[in-house]
Design a protein around this motif. Sequence first.
Motif, mmCIF file in Angstrom:
data_model
loop_
_atom_site.group_PDB
_atom_site.id
_atom_site.type_symbol
_atom_site.label_atom_id
_atom_site.label_comp_id
_atom_site.label_asym_id
_atom_site.label_seq_id
_atom_site.Cartn_x
_atom_site.Cartn_y
_atom_site.Cartn_z
ATOM 1 N N VAL A 76 19.825 1.725 4.348
ATOM 2 C CA VAL A 76 20.303 3.057 3.949
ATOM 3 C C VAL A 76 19.598 3.423 2.659
ATOM 4 N N MET A 77 19.022 4.612 2.633
ATOM 5 C CA MET A 77 18.236 5.006 1.460
ATOM 6 C C MET A 77 19.121 5.198 0.232
ATOM 7 N N HIS A 78 18.544 4.898 -0.929
ATOM 8 C CA HIS A 78 19.290 5.055 -2.181
ATOM 9 C C HIS A 78 19.442 6.545 -2.483
ATOM 10 N N PHE B 290 9.695 0.784 -2.889
ATOM 11 C CA PHE B 290 9.325 1.736 -3.940
ATOM 12 C C PHE B 290 7.906 2.245 -3.690
ATOM 13 N N SER B 291 7.624 3.424 -4.218
ATOM 14 C CA SER B 291 6.298 4.014 -4.043
ATOM 15 C C SER B 291 5.742 4.481 -5.385
ATOM 16 N N GLY B 292 4.467 4.161 -5.654
ATOM 17 C CA GLY B 292 3.857 4.488 -6.946
ATOM 18 C C GLY B 292 3.748 5.980 -7.232
ATOM 19 N N HIS B 293 3.421 6.761 -6.205
ATOM 20 C CA HIS B 293 3.099 8.169 -6.494
ATOM 21 C C HIS B 293 4.323 9.060 -6.655
ATOM 22 N N LYS B 294 5.527 8.473 -6.540
ATOM 23 C CA LYS B 294 6.738 9.237 -6.828
ATOM 24 C C LYS B 294 7.170 9.037 -8.280
ATOM 25 N N ILE B 295 6.473 8.122 -8.977
ATOM 26 C CA ILE B 295 6.869 7.815 -10.360
ATOM 27 C C ILE B 295 5.706 8.015 -11.343
ATOM 28 N N GLY C 230 0.809 -1.209 0.000
ATOM 29 C CA GLY C 230 0.000 0.000 0.000
ATOM 30 C C GLY C 230 0.847 1.266 0.000
ATOM 31 N N GLY C 231 2.082 1.200 -0.506
ATOM 32 C CA GLY C 231 2.896 2.408 -0.643
ATOM 33 C C GLY C 231 4.267 2.286 0.003
ATOM 34 N N GLY C 232 5.021 3.366 -0.073
ATOM 35 C CA GLY C 232 6.397 3.373 0.414
ATOM 36 C C GLY C 232 6.493 3.197 1.922
ATOM 37 N N THR C 233 5.590 3.820 2.646
ATOM 38 C CA THR C 233 5.637 3.716 4.105
ATOM 39 C C THR C 233 5.436 2.268 4.535
ATOM 40 N N GLU C 234 4.486 1.598 3.912
ATOM 41 C CA GLU C 234 4.263 0.191 4.259
ATOM 42 C C GLU C 234 5.487 -0.656 3.918
ATOM 43 N N GLY C 235 6.077 -0.405 2.760
ATOM 44 C CA GLY C 235 7.244 -1.199 2.357
ATOM 45 C C GLY C 235 8.390 -1.046 3.338
ATOM 46 N N ASP C 236 8.663 0.191 3.758
ATOM 47 C CA ASP C 236 9.750 0.439 4.714
ATOM 48 C C ASP C 236 9.467 -0.240 6.051
ATOM 49 N N ASN C 237 8.238 -0.062 6.555
ATOM 50 C CA ASN C 237 7.865 -0.700 7.819
ATOM 51 C C ASN C 237 7.991 -2.212 7.729
ATOM 52 N N ASN D 12 18.279 10.488 -1.173
ATOM 53 C CA ASN D 12 17.621 11.244 -0.100
ATOM 54 C C ASN D 12 16.602 12.227 -0.650
ATOM 55 N N ASN D 13 15.414 12.242 -0.023
ATOM 56 C CA ASN D 13 14.302 13.023 -0.550
ATOM 57 C C ASN D 13 14.432 14.519 -0.307
ATOM 58 N N GLU D 14 15.334 14.949 0.569
ATOM 59 C CA GLU D 14 15.463 16.387 0.811
ATOM 60 C C GLU D 14 16.654 16.997 0.104
ATOM 61 N N GLU E 204 17.227 8.988 7.113
ATOM 62 C CA GLU E 204 16.171 8.230 6.444
ATOM 63 C C GLU E 204 14.849 8.990 6.496
ATOM 64 N N HIS E 205 13.939 8.601 5.644
ATOM 65 C CA HIS E 205 12.540 9.031 5.725
ATOM 66 C C HIS E 205 11.966 8.535 7.062
ATOM 67 N N HIS E 206 10.979 9.242 7.583
ATOM 68 C CA HIS E 206 10.359 8.811 8.845
ATOM 69 C C HIS E 206 9.785 7.401 8.737
ATOM 70 N N THR F 222 17.175 -1.073 1.016
ATOM 71 C CA THR F 222 17.287 0.328 0.637
ATOM 72 C C THR F 222 15.925 0.891 0.286
ATOM 73 N N ASP F 223 15.681 2.123 0.749
ATOM 74 C CA ASP F 223 14.475 2.854 0.382
ATOM 75 C C ASP F 223 14.804 3.592 -0.913
ATOM 76 N N ALA F 224 14.225 3.119 -2.001
ATOM 77 C CA ALA F 224 14.543 3.683 -3.315
ATOM 78 C C ALA F 224 13.355 4.460 -3.891
ATOM 79 N N ALA F 225 12.504 4.965 -2.998
ATOM 80 C CA ALA F 225 11.306 5.689 -3.467
ATOM 81 C C ALA F 225 11.680 6.882 -4.345
ATOM 82 N N GLN F 226 12.780 7.548 -4.015
ATOM 83 C CA GLN F 226 13.145 8.748 -4.778
ATOM 84 C C GLN F 226 13.961 8.442 -6.029
ATOM 85 N N THR F 227 14.666 7.322 -6.032
ATOM 86 C CA THR F 227 15.570 7.070 -7.159
ATOM 87 C C THR F 227 14.930 6.259 -8.281
HETATM 88 C C1 PLP Z 1 7.537 9.295 -0.379
HETATM 89 C C2 PLP Z 1 8.579 8.514 0.312
HETATM 90 C C3 PLP Z 1 8.243 7.478 1.193
HETATM 91 C C4 PLP Z 1 6.813 7.147 1.558
HETATM 92 O O1 PLP Z 1 6.075 6.662 0.488
HETATM 93 P P1 PLP Z 1 4.463 6.717 0.551
HETATM 94 O O2 PLP Z 1 4.047 5.961 -0.664
HETATM 95 O O3 PLP Z 1 4.104 8.167 0.505
HETATM 96 O O4 PLP Z 1 4.040 6.065 1.818
HETATM 97 C C5 PLP Z 1 9.265 6.778 1.790
HETATM 98 N N1 PLP Z 1 10.538 7.064 1.538
HETATM 99 C C6 PLP Z 1 10.910 8.052 0.716
HETATM 100 C C7 PLP Z 1 12.352 8.307 0.459
HETATM 101 C C8 PLP Z 1 9.945 8.816 0.065
HETATM 102 O O5 PLP Z 1 10.323 9.803 -0.743
#
Ligand code: PLP
Length: 392
Positions: A147-149, A199-204, A70-77, A151-153, A100-102, A176-181
Amino acid sequence: MDFIYFDYAATTPVDQRVVDAMLPFMTERFGNPNSLYALGRDAYRGLEDARERVAQAIGASRPDEIIFTGGGTEGDNAALIGIMARASDGPAHLVVSAYEHHAVLEPAHWLEKRGHAVSYLAPRADGHIHPEDLASVMRPDTKLVSVMHGNNEIGAVNDVAELARVAHEHGALMHTDAAQTLGKVPFDVDALGVDAATFSGHKIYGPKGVGVLYLRRNVKFEPMLKGGGQEFRKRSGTQNVAGAVGFAAALEIMVREMPAESERLARLRDRLILGVTTRLENTEPTAPGGERLPNIAPLLIKGVEGEAMLLQLDAQGIAVSTGSACSSGSLEPSHVLLACGVPKEVAHGSLRVSLGRFTTDADVDRFLEVFPPIVERLRAMSPVYARMFGSP
Ligand SMILES: *Cc1c(COP(=O)(O)O)cnc(C)c1O
């Protein structure tokens, strides 16, 4: 109104081609993919086709290594909690980076409260996590490194392959959290040597509320969601078939367009950073150096509050972000900048301008026209700026 969107790192609009791919699975192909009759089998085929295309795009050798979430937060958790739960009988050691992302930091805190030891590894001033630093915190009981791939900031892209090598040398798994890459820099699970990736759908340019957890075969994993046993018993719940199809379509477009698009975005990003830093004194890119995401322009505008700049830009129809503070509604400077060693006072002036598929040269021109007078006005009223640099 001309509205300019400069916050693609927060979310992206769904590409019309993705919408077109998804729509049939919300209407005539609506079956439950777990049902055995023809309508269900048709949805199942859509789901499994999406899974195979995602596996192919990230170099996974088997489709059953792709878990739709259900998204990036779920994948990380799920990665942190699910892997740590099965990594040892008792308490063990986990390493995460401090920026890291929260969605990674909070489950790490939770695991710490439940008796595990956690090391929070700081980036260096160049905004990167260095493999030597990782090696120095590894312990015999370290089970997982996350370690994230990218960084989102600040947009720093870490050398995940090298970090994974260190983790494996010490007998730990690598997430690795690769939501941004994803889709912006090449991502291949074998080239990077990761055991798990988020990975997260709404970042792509895909839908919100859908993501993928890559889990290498044989990684022991305790599912967070228990129930009907869908997703190879790793994530129960009737699958979001349209979401999965949208994710796959979005990813394929990203990968196909990546070479030209990343080059285009990096050029716009550099023009924006250079435009700001030459027009305004006491400004600089945040924690510069090393490999970077092509679409994030992280800026430090000294002596001004990020929120004030954000609101003034919003009044001119330009959407930007200050960093992570916005998510918590707190006025504390971002943990990312503090972790990079940016002084608190300077970190308050952080602005993240992130570019994407629909950003044009004209948008950058407009930003460079509108932004400097805003900063000059705010600085003229700012006691902090006067204290730091004298009167503007
Ligand atoms: C957006 C993001 C998330 C969270 O993804 P959601 O789909 O919004 O839950 C996690 N990690 C990083 C690096 C992100 O940019």
